[in-house]
Design an enzyme around this catalytic site. Structure first.
Site, mmCIF file in Angstrom:
data_model
loop_
_atom_site.group_PDB
_atom_site.id
_atom_site.type_symbol
_atom_site.label_atom_id
_atom_site.label_comp_id
_atom_site.label_asym_id
_atom_site.label_seq_id
_atom_site.Cartn_x
_atom_site.Cartn_y
_atom_site.Cartn_z
ATOM 1 N N ASP A 81 0.770 -1.259 -0.204
ATOM 2 C CA ASP A 81 0.134 0.145 -0.013
ATOM 3 C C ASP A 81 0.845 1.275 0.026
ATOM 4 O OD1 ASP A 81 -2.565 0.920 -0.113
ATOM 5 O OD2 ASP A 81 -2.601 1.278 2.055
ATOM 6 N N GLY A 178 -7.277 8.799 8.219
ATOM 7 C CA GLY A 178 -7.367 9.095 9.659
ATOM 8 C C GLY A 178 -8.755 9.514 10.271
HETATM 9 O O1 G3H Z 1 -4.459 2.955 2.383
HETATM 10 C C1 G3H Z 1 -5.203 2.850 3.562
HETATM 11 C C2 G3H Z 1 -6.375 3.662 3.840
HETATM 12 O O2 G3H Z 1 -6.543 4.652 2.848
HETATM 13 C C3 G3H Z 1 -6.907 3.675 4.900
HETATM 14 O O3 G3H Z 1 -7.715 5.088 5.457
HETATM 15 O O4 G3H Z 1 -7.072 5.051 7.685
HETATM 16 O O5 G3H Z 1 -8.926 6.364 7.132
HETATM 17 O O6 G3H Z 1 -9.198 3.983 6.998
HETATM 18 P P1 G3H Z 1 -8.080 5.060 7.075
HETATM 19 ZN ZN ZN Z 2 -4.821 5.018 1.625
#
Ligand code: G3H
Ligand code: ZN
Length: 282
Positions: A81, A178
């Site tokens: 990621d 976040g």
């Molecule tokens: O790539 C990971 C995400 O976009 C997660 O986002 O921490 O806001 O759930 P989040």
């Molecule tokens: Zn992300």
């Protein structure tokens, strides 16, 4: 079983639903997330970000996620990621990752395209995700969000996908990593305009904190992969704190960590149901 991310994207496209992509940092979260997928009999992307791989050590965390995916009774794509460095992409592919997101969103359009074209060659037959526009906030901790990031321009989306050869396109429509400050406001008209021209399925980052109705609206407009991280960490931290408070000096690691893992599994199951069936199931 470990599968190509392309297979899982195709599953979501065929069902007109979205597959969950969950971020992991360690053995416990990994096991908790696989348990959720198995309990729901659903495929998932198991994502390790650059920050997580640095924290846990690439060799150890990649061994954990790949072994967990291979052992799983449901299809699991092991996903890198938000990679920004070509060397990390090459290392992940060599290790056996079956999906990669190359985040060139901080670059101008041409630079982002060039970055992804190089990655396309490195990633070969595995799934490649690109991002156009920017998703604010930090990938590994909740906190301040940048409000100035550009949104995805629908006029650029088709050319971006065609020139890069990506398998999925991460959109910027007001979503952020976040905890959202106030109610998340997503530009659904923009999303519909992107879907109308995009030759590949769309990905929504920053799903933590987005209300169920808005998630459903995104799925209706072509989002087929949804990334969740913060809400999983919240479940982990909150139950860990509660478990530690109850431990009473026994230092009972399996009980305390096990409780936190169950909490993460429950949270992940709700997201899987919401993305697949349109209902969080409480
Ligand atoms: O790539 C990971 C995400 O976009 C997660 O986002 O921490 O806001 O759930 P989040
Ligand atoms: Zn992300």
């Amino acid at each position: 079983m470990l599968v190509n991310g392309r297979e899982i994207l195709a599953w979501a496209v065929a069902r007109r639903c979205a597959v969950a992509s969950f971020n992991t940092y360690d053995l416990e979260l990994t096991r908790a997330l696989i348990a959720a997928a198995e309990a729901e009999q659903a495929p998932i992307f198991l994502a390790a970000g650059a920050g997580a791989l640095e924290f846990a050590g690439f060799t150890l965390l990649s061994a954990v996620v790949l072994a967990a995916a291979e052992e799983a009774t449901v299809p699991v794509a092991v996903h890198l990621d938000h990679a920004t460095h070509p060397a990390l992409v090459e290392r992940a592919v060599a290790a056996g990752f079956t999906s990669v997101m190359v985040d060139g969103s901080a670059l101008p359009f041409a630079g982002n395209v060039a970055h992804l074209q190089a990655a396309r060659t490195a990633v070969g037959p595995w799934a490649l995700e690109g991002e156009l526009g920017g998703v604010g906030g930090s990938e590994d901790r909740a906190g301040s969000q940048h409000s100035e990031v550009p949104m995805t321009d629908p006029d650029e989306a088709a050319a971006f996908a065609e020139h890069t050869g990506i398998d999925s396109l991460a959109v910027a429509i007001g979503n952020a990593h976040g905890v959202y400050k106030g109610e998340p406001r997503l530009d659904l008209d923009r999303l519909a305009a992107i879907e109308a021209v995009s030759p590949v399925p769309l990905v929504l980052h920053g799903a933590s904190g987005i209300p169920d109705g808005l998630i459903a609206a995104c799925i209706e407009r072509g989002v087929r992969k949804i990334n969740v991280n913060t809400e999983l960490r919240r479940a982990w931290f909150e139950q860990l704190a509660a478990g530690l408070a109850l431990d009473g000096g026994r230092y009972d690691l399996p009980a305390v960590f096990g409780g936190a893992m169950e909490s993460v599994t429950g949270t992940a199951r709700s997201f899987i149901r919401l993305f697949r069936d349109g209902a969080s199931g409480g």
